[in-house]
Design an enzyme around this catalytic site. Structure first.
Site, PDB file in Angstrom:
ATOM      1  N   ALA A  63       0.836  -1.184   0.000  1.00  0.00           N
ATOM      2  CA  ALA A  63       0.000   0.000   0.000  1.00  0.00           C
ATOM      3  C   ALA A  63       0.878   1.244   0.000  1.00  0.00           C
ATOM      4  CB  ALA A  63      -0.910   0.002   1.224  1.00  0.00           C
ATOM      5  N   GLY A 102      -0.580  -5.089   0.312  1.00  0.00           N
ATOM      6  CA  GLY A 102      -1.711  -4.917  -0.593  1.00  0.00           C
ATOM      7  C   GLY A 102      -1.462  -5.487  -1.966  1.00  0.00           C
ATOM      8  N   GLU A 105      -2.360  -9.039  -1.588  1.00  0.00           N
ATOM      9  CA  GLU A 105      -3.818  -9.109  -1.410  1.00  0.00           C
ATOM     10  C   GLU A 105      -4.530  -8.941  -2.752  1.00  0.00           C
ATOM     11  OE1 GLU A 105      -5.076  -7.690   2.940  1.00  0.00           O
ATOM     12  OE2 GLU A 105      -3.926  -6.166   1.876  1.00  0.00           O
ATOM     13  N   GLU A 125       2.591  -6.567   6.986  1.00  0.00           N
ATOM     14  CA  GLU A 125       1.948  -5.466   7.711  1.00  0.00           C
ATOM     15  C   GLU A 125       2.232  -5.478   9.208  1.00  0.00           C
ATOM     16  OE1 GLU A 125      -0.601  -5.964   3.997  1.00  0.00           O
ATOM     17  OE2 GLU A 125       0.552  -7.248   5.346  1.00  0.00           O
TER      18      GLU A 125
END
Length: 694
Positions: A63, A102, A105, A125
């Site tokens: 992210a 992310g 993901e 994370e």
């Protein structure tokens, strides 16, 4: 969108390429571009499959964490993932470099995943005090099973492509992301493979549903070293939702856990530390474009605890080492200790069984300083006395090749004074490793007044190559790390004079979150090292000196501030030490008193913070964050407290100043507040607001 996302149509295959260097982070622009391009491809009747790939050196590496704590911009990542997952045509993630956070993901929401052989995939994370917030804790267990999912999510470390293939996270290893992804897409269409939506596939979590110990045992193994941290346990709970709840309910609970951690003090501190480490790589006063000198072979002078640990660090990174001692006996002992350490690590499964032999083969143990001749970097790790070190550097002029970087592992001594022993002071600097050097990550790079910029860059680059965290510091007694640590060391010693015992002081510090207290640490490093350094500098510390005079040098002698059973590193409080303390105090005419834990914590922490302020005043450290990185990686400061300067900002500089003034009145001028601390409080600012004058 054209700037960050490119959509190409190769007859029936749409290739969507993210181009947002350097790491293709999932910024609002990238999320919006992916969503728009996928919608366009889906409604195009000529398109039958979509390949999602990235330009540059990596797949989406996470992210955009600069957006954390700011108002969210649409589209939300989960909206993008939902569009991908519900696509009527196959979407293939073609991964190279790293697919992290992310990025992974997003790949998990795709119907298929392929990767190049060097790719790594992970959900790190937890290292930012967070848990995956876009379905990672729900989809990954369905992709690889709960045991590996716990390892990846709670531990935070990525896995290589080969392991990902073995465990079903990817379908194939490909040669190149775009071409390989497109070829795989055509195979999917030719074979009419059904779309695999991980949200609907519970085959790999079925066993854990029937026997939850599969999950709980994995969690216990991964959280045993997570003392004081919130995120690993919250992440483990979130993986449990994948086993216990329907997908959408698990997704909702995961999001709640993510948002709770996002606003937590721990995550804020861990994100601060993340950015502080990266800022530490920016070095003032080095001309732009300065190149590192090549380092293909290293020579290390001294095969003792430090020299051996440094040699292991280079061998771990595959860099050949010439390890030098003046005598065969010391060399043989040092080589034997390295062999034993690696074999013990291999026995625990920490490295492959053949790794000890391969790494030992990289270390050429020889007698005589004349053997430094083929080294591009020479690191001296001999006794911590100026006379010995100057003698060594005086000889290096004769034997080290021109252009070799000459580094001292000194923890206190004046690098410029050492450099005067050579005819090439521009090649001389400090590379201060921390004990045990093969494990601790910090390397203080000490810049002398005559150190050449390219020598400095070489030391920084080489440190990073061997998986160390380099921080460039200026010249003063003890540099940043030990200059500050000396303040806590002084207070630890003075607390003994007041009536505290080593085990009480150490217990207060470990409760705070430090991995060990100052007395256990001293035993680990060797009490004789500090003793020799004090003698060299004409400094006395009656109790510590009496300890060393009694031969209690620490773990290596089986007794120091604590005693140690044979073969054990577990400190055991020793009544003999209490007797030694009482006898020393009686000789000095002092009486013991009860010392509270609160007093211990304040006296151990506030002088450190105050000294950090002085270091910033004097320009020895470039940024408060550099000081914090030194403490995070040099002394194991708890990452969820950010570092001493960050911690001071959180508890309030006005409170630190008030207590320092009180201690100055009662204890003397050693507690005199730093001018910078006074100034910041007067101006209502924090250390975070400080920057060095241009």
């Amino acid at each position: 969108m054209d700037k960050v996302i490119k959509l190409e149509r190769h007859d029936m295959i749409a290739v969507l390429t993210v181009n947002s260097p350097p790491v293709n982070a999932l910024s609002a622009a990238v999320r919006g571009g992916i969503l728009e391009c996928i919608k366009d491809a889906i409604v195009d009747p000529a398109i039958k499959a979509i390949v999602l790939t990235c330009a540059g050196r990596t797949f989406i590496a996470g992210a955009d964490i600069t957006e954390f704590g700011k108002p969210s911009k649409p589209p939300a990542l989960n909206d993008v993932l939902s569009e991908i997952e519900n696509s009527p045509m196959p979407i293939i993630a073609a991964i190279h470099g790293t697919a992290l956070g992310g990025g992974l993901e997003l790949a998990l929401a795709c119907h298929f995943r392929v990767a190049t052989k060097e790719a790594k995939l992970g959900l790190p994370e937890v290292k930012l005090g967070l848990l995956p917030g876009a379905g990672g804790t729900q989809r990954l267990p369905r992709a690889v099973g709960p045991e590996l999912a716990v390892k990846m999510i709670v531990g935070g470390d990525p896995i290589p492509a080969a392991e990902a293939l073995k465990n079903g996270l990817i379908e194939e290893i490909i040669e190149g992301p775009a071409a390989g992804g497109e070829a795989f897409a055509r195979k999917v269409l030719a074979e009419k493979r059904p779309l695999r939506r991980l949200r609907d596939d519970e085959s790999k979590i079925a066993a854990a549903k029937a026997d939850r110990s599969i999950f709980t045992n994995a969690v216990a193994a991964m959280t045993k070293k997570s003392r004081g941290l919130e995120a690993p346990f919250a992440a483990a709970d979130a993986v449990g939702y994948a086993i216990d709840l329907p997908f959408d309910e698990g997704l909702k609970k995961e999001r709640e856990g993510f948002l709770k951690l996002l606003t937590s003090d721990q995550s804020k501190a861990q994100r601060y530390a993340f950015f502080a480490e990266r800022k530490a790589h920016k070095i003032a006063g080095v001309p732009e474009g300065t190149k590192s000198r090549p380092v293909e072979r290293v020579a290390i002078l001294g095969a003792g605890t430090m020299g051996g640990g440094i040699a292991m660090s280079f061998a771990n990174a595959g860099i050949p080492v010439t390890l030098i001692e003046p005598g065969e006996e010391q060399l043989k002992r040092g080589m034997g200790i390295m062999q034993k350490n690696w074999e013990a690590t291999a026995a625990r499964g920490g490295i492959p069984a053949d790794a000890p032999a391969k790494r030992m083969a990289l270390i050429n143990g020889v007698v005589g300083i004349e053997n430094v001749g083929n080294a591009d970097l020479v690191i001296e790790a001999v006794f911590e006395t100026m006379a010995v070190k100057k003698g060594v550097f005086g000889k290096l002029d004769q034997f080290a090749k021109p252009g070799a970087v000459l580094a001292s592992n000194t923890s206190y001594l004046n690098i410029d004074e050492i450099a005067k022993s050579t005819n090439r002071p521009h090649d001389v600097l400090g590379m201060h490793f921390f004990s045990p050097a093969n494990i601790m990550k910090l390397c203080e790079i000490v810049r002398g007044p005559r150190t050449a910029p390219d020598a400095l860059i070489t030391a920084v680059a080489t440190s990073r190559q061997i998986a160390k965290v380099p921080v460039v510091v200026g010249l003063c007694d003890g540099f940043v790390a030990n200059r500050m640590y000396d303040q806590s060391g002084k207070q630890a010693g003075k607390l003994l004079f007041e009536g505290a015992l080593p085990q009480q002081v150490d217990a207060v510090l470990t409760k705070f979150g430090m991995p060990m207290g100052p007395f256990v640490m001293s035993d680990l490093a060797g009490n004789d090292i500090g003793w020799l350094s004090r003698k060299d500098r004409g400094i006395k510390s009656e109790i510590a000196d009496a300890l060393c005079e009694a031969g209690r040098f620490g773990q290596k002698t089986g007794k120091g501030w604590y005693r140690y059973e044979a073969g054990s590193r577990t400190p055991i409080p020793d009544p003999a030490v209490e007797t030694l303390i009482e006898q020393t105090l009686a000789r000095l005419g002092r009486k013991r008193r009860a010392v509270s834990d609160e007093e211990i914590l304040e006296r151990m922490m506030y002088p450190i913070i105050n000294e950090g302020a002085r270091i910033l005043e004097q320009g020895i450290a470039a940024r408060p964050g550099d000081i914090d990185v030194v403490w995070l990686y040099g002394f194991g400061w708890p990452i969820y407290r950010g570092g001493p300067m960050y911690y001071a900002d959180q508890i309030g500089l006005d409170g630190v100043l008030t207590k320092m003034r009180e201690l100055q009145v009662t204890m003397g001028d050693e507690f005199k507040p730093a001018a910078l601390l006074e100034t910041l409080v007067a101006e209502g600012r924090k250390f975070a607001d400080f920057s060095q004058p241009a």
